[in-house]
Design a protein around this motif. Structure first.
Motif, PDB file in Angstrom:
ATOM      1  N   ASP A  24       0.824  -1.211   0.000  1.00  0.00           N
ATOM      2  CA  ASP A  24       0.000   0.000   0.000  1.00  0.00           C
ATOM      3  C   ASP A  24       0.858   1.261   0.000  1.00  0.00           C
ATOM      4  O   ASP A  24       0.527   2.249  -0.666  1.00  0.00           O
ATOM      5  N   ASP A  25       1.970   1.229   0.743  1.00  0.00           N
ATOM      6  CA  ASP A  25       2.885   2.375   0.743  1.00  0.00           C
ATOM      7  C   ASP A  25       3.462   2.614  -0.651  1.00  0.00           C
ATOM      8  O   ASP A  25       3.527   3.752  -1.121  1.00  0.00           O
ATOM      9  N   LEU A  26       3.879   1.530  -1.314  1.00  0.00           N
ATOM     10  CA  LEU A  26       4.400   1.661  -2.677  1.00  0.00           C
ATOM     11  C   LEU A  26       3.329   2.179  -3.630  1.00  0.00           C
ATOM     12  O   LEU A  26       3.596   3.037  -4.480  1.00  0.00           O
ATOM     13  N   VAL A  27       2.116   1.656  -3.491  1.00  0.00           N
ATOM     14  CA  VAL A  27       1.011   2.084  -4.359  1.00  0.00           C
ATOM     15  C   VAL A  27       0.730   3.571  -4.162  1.00  0.00           C
ATOM     16  O   VAL A  27       0.542   4.318  -5.130  1.00  0.00           O
ATOM     17  N   ASN A  28       0.716   4.028  -2.908  1.00  0.00           N
ATOM     18  CA  ASN A  28       0.472   5.449  -2.637  1.00  0.00           C
ATOM     19  C   ASN A  28       1.575   6.324  -3.216  1.00  0.00           C
ATOM     20  O   ASN A  28       1.308   7.414  -3.737  1.00  0.00           O
ATOM     21  N   GLU A  29       2.809   5.863  -3.139  1.00  0.00           N
ATOM     22  CA  GLU A  29       3.916   6.627  -3.698  1.00  0.00           C
ATOM     23  C   GLU A  29       3.834   6.703  -5.222  1.00  0.00           C
ATOM     24  O   GLU A  29       4.049   7.756  -5.817  1.00  0.00           O
ATOM     25  N   VAL A  30       3.465   5.574  -5.845  1.00  0.00           N
ATOM     26  CA  VAL A  30       3.284   5.567  -7.299  1.00  0.00           C
ATOM     27  C   VAL A  30       2.158   6.518  -7.689  1.00  0.00           C
ATOM     28  O   VAL A  30       2.279   7.301  -8.645  1.00  0.00           O
ATOM     29  N   ALA A  31       1.059   6.478  -6.949  1.00  0.00           N
ATOM     30  CA  ALA A  31      -0.079   7.357  -7.242  1.00  0.00           C
ATOM     31  C   ALA A  31       0.320   8.821  -7.106  1.00  0.00           C
ATOM     32  O   ALA A  31      -0.076   9.664  -7.927  1.00  0.00           O
ATOM     33  N   PHE A  32       1.124   9.147  -6.093  1.00  0.00           N
ATOM     34  CA  PHE A  32       1.591  10.518  -5.897  1.00  0.00           C
ATOM     35  C   PHE A  32       2.422  10.987  -7.098  1.00  0.00           C
ATOM     36  O   PHE A  32       2.178  12.054  -7.658  1.00  0.00           O
ATOM     37  N   HIS A  33       3.395  10.185  -7.512  1.00  0.00           N
ATOM     38  CA  HIS A  33       4.260  10.579  -8.626  1.00  0.00           C
ATOM     39  C   HIS A  33       3.495  10.607  -9.956  1.00  0.00           C
ATOM     40  O   HIS A  33       3.771  11.459 -10.806  1.00  0.00           O
ATOM     41  N   GLU A  34       2.556   9.681 -10.123  1.00  0.00           N
ATOM     42  CA  GLU A  34       1.732   9.705 -11.339  1.00  0.00           C
ATOM     43  C   GLU A  34       0.882  10.975 -11.382  1.00  0.00           C
ATOM     44  O   GLU A  34       0.692  11.568 -12.439  1.00  0.00           O
ATOM     45  N   SER A  35       0.370  11.397 -10.223  1.00  0.00           N
ATOM     46  CA  SER A  35      -0.431  12.625 -10.167  1.00  0.00           C
ATOM     47  C   SER A  35       0.402  13.832 -10.556  1.00  0.00           C
ATOM     48  O   SER A  35      -0.068  14.715 -11.284  1.00  0.00           O
ATOM     49  N   ILE A  36       1.636  13.878 -10.079  1.00  0.00           N
ATOM     50  CA  ILE A  36       2.528  14.987 -10.425  1.00  0.00           C
ATOM     51  C   ILE A  36       2.845  14.956 -11.911  1.00  0.00           C
ATOM     52  O   ILE A  36       2.805  15.978 -12.599  1.00  0.00           O
ATOM     53  N   LYS A  37       3.153  13.785 -12.434  1.00  0.00           N
ATOM     54  CA  LYS A  37       3.524  13.652 -13.848  1.00  0.00           C
ATOM     55  C   LYS A  37       2.365  14.023 -14.772  1.00  0.00           C
ATOM     56  O   LYS A  37       2.543  14.733 -15.755  1.00  0.00           O
ATOM     57  N   ARG A  38       1.164  13.561 -14.433  1.00  0.00           N
ATOM     58  CA  ARG A  38       0.004  13.802 -15.287  1.00  0.00           C
ATOM     59  C   ARG A  38      -0.616  15.171 -15.084  1.00  0.00           C
ATOM     60  O   ARG A  38      -1.344  15.653 -15.942  1.00  0.00           O
ATOM     61  N   GLY A  39      -0.380  15.767 -13.926  1.00  0.00           N
ATOM     62  CA  GLY A  39      -0.964  17.066 -13.645  1.00  0.00           C
ATOM     63  C   GLY A  39      -2.406  16.982 -13.175  1.00  0.00           C
ATOM     64  O   GLY A  39      -3.104  17.988 -13.107  1.00  0.00           O
ATOM     65  N   LYS A  40      -2.861  15.802 -12.867  1.00  0.00           N
ATOM     66  CA  LYS A  40      -4.207  15.610 -12.323  1.00  0.00           C
ATOM     67  C   LYS A  40      -4.155  14.433 -11.357  1.00  0.00           C
ATOM     68  O   LYS A  40      -3.250  13.593 -11.429  1.00  0.00           O
TER      69      LYS A  40
END
Length: 193
Positions: free
Chosen positions: A69-85
């Motif tokens: 879950d920690d890894l998933v949350n970190e991936v989601a955070f970086h994906e949000s930054i990369k995508r801008g949404k």
């Protein structure tokens, strides 16, 4: 777990109502029925009833689930930054399950495979360098990684590559490396004979 005659009788009644027995089945005497264990199947002709569920492996434990879950949350955070949404953790889990062909509740034996996939994804998303040199874009990185992997596979030295990544760079996969480090590994692998 042993099934009682009453349960078997109910199953037989249901099967008899759903399936019309042909003449041969009517003439043959009924065989004694006993079912034990889990994952049993009882059927007649084209109707099959699965009784009990076969539990092949233990589901993920709380600690393993927390690390994933920690890894998933970190991936989601970086994906949000990369995508801008916003990119949700549920989307990361869905993509991971699809990519690795996993059930909704993965087994404990899949933990290493899931973690490796998520770390690779995190490395791809988080390792984007804003000041990359000219020519060192994603296509360049993909070509380098593909060439390194194909050379190691050709020479049967994938284990040596894993050791090099772990000892020198503290990485588990090539995409975790920065451009300069990836270039160093490329030059080192190209000298192997």
């Amino acid at each position: 777990m042993e099934y009682t005659e009453e349960l078997l009788g109910k199953v037989s009644d249901i099967v008899a109502r759903v399936v019309r027995p042909n003449a041969e089945q009517m003439k043959s005497p009924a065989a004694p029925r006993t079912l034990t264990g889990t994952g049993n199947v009882a059927g007649s002709g084209n109707v099959v009833l699965v009784m009990g569920a076969a539990a092949s492996e233990v589901p993920l434990g709380d600690e393993a689930r927390a690390t994933l879950d920690d890894l998933v949350n970190e991936v989601a955070f970086h994906e949000s930054i990369k995508r801008g949404k916003p990119y949700r953790a549920a989307s990361v889990w869905l993509a991971t399950r699809r990519a690795l062909d996993l059930p909704v509740r993965p087994a404990a034996g899949e933990h290493g495979r899931i973690e490796r996939y998520l770390r690779g994804w995190l490395a791809r998303v988080a390792a984007v360098e804003p000041n990359a040199e000219a020519g060192h874009d994603e296509k360049w990185r993909k070509r380098r990684v593909a060439r390194i992997l194909s050379t190691c596979k050709q020479l049967d030295r994938t284990r040596q590559l894993e050791q090099l990544l772990a000892t020198r760079y503290g990485a588990t996969v090539l995409i975790e490396l920065r451009d300069g480090e990836l270039d160093e590994v490329f030059r080192a692998v190209s000298t192997w004979v």
